[in-house]
Motif scaffolding. Sequence first.
Motif, PDB file in Angstrom:
ATOM      1  N   PHE A 128     -12.154  -1.376  21.304  1.00 40.12           N
ATOM      2  CA  PHE A 128     -12.368  -1.505  19.863  1.00 40.12           C
ATOM      3  C   PHE A 128     -12.008  -2.914  19.386  1.00 40.12           C
ATOM      4  CE2 PHE A 128     -11.426   3.144  19.961  1.00 40.12           C
ATOM      5  CZ  PHE A 128     -12.573   3.604  19.318  1.00 40.12           C
ATOM      6  N   THR A 129     -12.655  -3.340  18.337  1.00 42.56           N
ATOM      7  CA  THR A 129     -12.195  -4.504  17.599  1.00 42.56           C
ATOM      8  C   THR A 129     -11.128  -3.976  16.647  1.00 42.56           C
ATOM      9  OG1 THR A 129     -14.340  -5.575  17.716  1.00 42.56           O
ATOM     10  CG2 THR A 129     -12.849  -6.306  15.958  1.00 42.56           C
ATOM     11  N   ALA A 180      -5.888  -2.070  10.492  1.00 43.01           N
ATOM     12  CA  ALA A 180      -4.498  -1.779  10.122  1.00 43.01           C
ATOM     13  C   ALA A 180      -3.933  -0.483  10.684  1.00 43.01           C
ATOM     14  CB  ALA A 180      -4.377  -1.792   8.589  1.00 43.01           C
ATOM     15  N   PRO A 181      -4.129  -0.219  11.993  1.00 46.40           N
ATOM     16  CA  PRO A 181      -3.536   1.006  12.530  1.00 46.40           C
ATOM     17  C   PRO A 181      -2.009   0.925  12.512  1.00 46.40           C
ATOM     18  CG  PRO A 181      -4.431  -0.319  14.307  1.00 46.40           C
ATOM     19  CD  PRO A 181      -4.831  -0.980  13.025  1.00 46.40           C
ATOM     20  N   ARG A 182      -1.380   2.045  12.165  1.00 45.91           N
ATOM     21  CA  ARG A 182       0.081   2.119  12.191  1.00 45.91           C
ATOM     22  C   ARG A 182       0.565   2.042  13.633  1.00 45.91           C
ATOM     23  NH1 ARG A 182       1.994   6.587   7.727  1.00 45.91           N
ATOM     24  NH2 ARG A 182       1.142   5.491   5.918  1.00 45.91           N
ATOM     25  N   THR A 183       1.853   1.864  13.792  1.00 49.49           N
ATOM     26  CA  THR A 183       2.449   1.667  15.113  1.00 49.49           C
ATOM     27  C   THR A 183       2.084   2.779  16.091  1.00 49.49           C
ATOM     28  OG1 THR A 183       4.270   0.482  14.085  1.00 49.49           O
ATOM     29  CG2 THR A 183       4.624   1.260  16.332  1.00 49.49           C
ATOM     30  N   ALA A 184       2.171   4.031  15.662  1.00 53.96           N
ATOM     31  CA  ALA A 184       1.890   5.156  16.569  1.00 53.96           C
ATOM     32  C   ALA A 184       0.441   5.136  17.049  1.00 53.96           C
ATOM     33  CB  ALA A 184       2.196   6.480  15.879  1.00 53.96           C
ATOM     34  N   VAL A 185      -0.477   4.844  16.145  1.00 55.32           N
ATOM     35  CA  VAL A 185      -1.893   4.810  16.521  1.00 55.32           C
ATOM     36  C   VAL A 185      -2.175   3.582  17.381  1.00 55.32           C
ATOM     37  CG1 VAL A 185      -4.255   4.672  15.645  1.00 55.32           C
ATOM     38  CG2 VAL A 185      -2.574   6.122  14.483  1.00 55.32           C
ATOM     39  N   ARG A 186      -1.571   2.467  17.049  1.00 61.22           N
ATOM     40  CA  ARG A 186      -1.736   1.245  17.846  1.00 61.22           C
ATOM     41  C   ARG A 186      -1.228   1.473  19.274  1.00 61.22           C
ATOM     42  NH1 ARG A 186      -2.754  -4.115  16.229  1.00 61.22           N
ATOM     43  NH2 ARG A 186      -2.562  -3.504  14.060  1.00 61.22           N
ATOM     44  N   ARG A 187      -0.132   2.209  19.401  1.00 63.34           N
ATOM     45  CA  ARG A 187       0.428   2.507  20.719  1.00 63.34           C
ATOM     46  C   ARG A 187      -0.555   3.333  21.539  1.00 63.34           C
ATOM     47  NH1 ARG A 187       5.193   4.786  19.320  1.00 63.34           N
ATOM     48  NH2 ARG A 187       6.014   2.728  18.913  1.00 63.34           N
ATOM     49  N   ILE A 188      -1.187   4.313  20.915  1.00 59.58           N
ATOM     50  CA  ILE A 188      -2.185   5.133  21.614  1.00 59.58           C
ATOM     51  C   ILE A 188      -3.347   4.260  22.086  1.00 59.58           C
ATOM     52  CG2 ILE A 188      -3.913   6.959  21.305  1.00 59.58           C
ATOM     53  CD1 ILE A 188      -1.850   8.242  19.338  1.00 59.58           C
ATOM     54  N   LEU A 189      -3.786   3.352  21.231  1.00 60.73           N
ATOM     55  CA  LEU A 189      -4.861   2.436  21.616  1.00 60.73           C
ATOM     56  C   LEU A 189      -4.457   1.593  22.819  1.00 60.73           C
ATOM     57  CD1 LEU A 189      -5.951   1.268  18.058  1.00 60.73           C
ATOM     58  CD2 LEU A 189      -7.344   2.612  19.648  1.00 60.73           C
ATOM     59  N   GLN A 190      -3.215   1.118  22.832  1.00 59.15           N
ATOM     60  CA  GLN A 190      -2.743   0.275  23.933  1.00 59.15           C
ATOM     61  C   GLN A 190      -2.580   1.072  25.222  1.00 59.15           C
ATOM     62  OE1 GLN A 190       0.751  -1.258  22.026  1.00 59.15           O
ATOM     63  NE2 GLN A 190      -0.315  -3.040  21.183  1.00 59.15           N
ATOM     64  N   VAL A 191      -1.990   2.253  25.136  1.00 59.33           N
ATOM     65  CA  VAL A 191      -1.737   3.066  26.329  1.00 59.33           C
ATOM     66  C   VAL A 191      -3.049   3.490  26.994  1.00 59.33           C
ATOM     67  CG1 VAL A 191      -0.866   5.334  27.083  1.00 59.33           C
ATOM     68  CG2 VAL A 191       0.540   3.875  25.629  1.00 59.33           C
TER      69      VAL A 191
END
Length: 111
Positions: free
Chosen positions: A99-100, A81-92
């Motif tokens: 990671f799973t 359940a990463p928030r949008t900002a953390v999810r964006r960092i993972l994607q970038v």
Amino acid sequence: MELNVSTASQGGHTVVTATGELDLYTAPRLQTALAGVLHDDIERIVVDLSGVDFCDSTGMNVLLSAMRRATECGGSFALAAPRTAVRRILQVTGLDTVFTVVDAVPVLGAG
């Protein structure tokens, strides 16, 4: 900003919950908590990121190290359940493919 970390375990499953900002100054707190649950009989570790507003490269490195250690111990490691900002960092950074990442935090004792 502070980072609060708590853990809950049942059997070989552990959920580590982080709340706040995960950065150079607060990452050691998460690292200590993860080191405390990483052992040879661990089956699954899930890091609940739903309460993390910000994560920098230091935080990501702590998570990567924990994932490597969990895998070496024969367990699995996931981010939940990463928030949008953390999810964006993972994607970038491309770490969303390393990671799973799951959308919901598992409930211990369920299923």
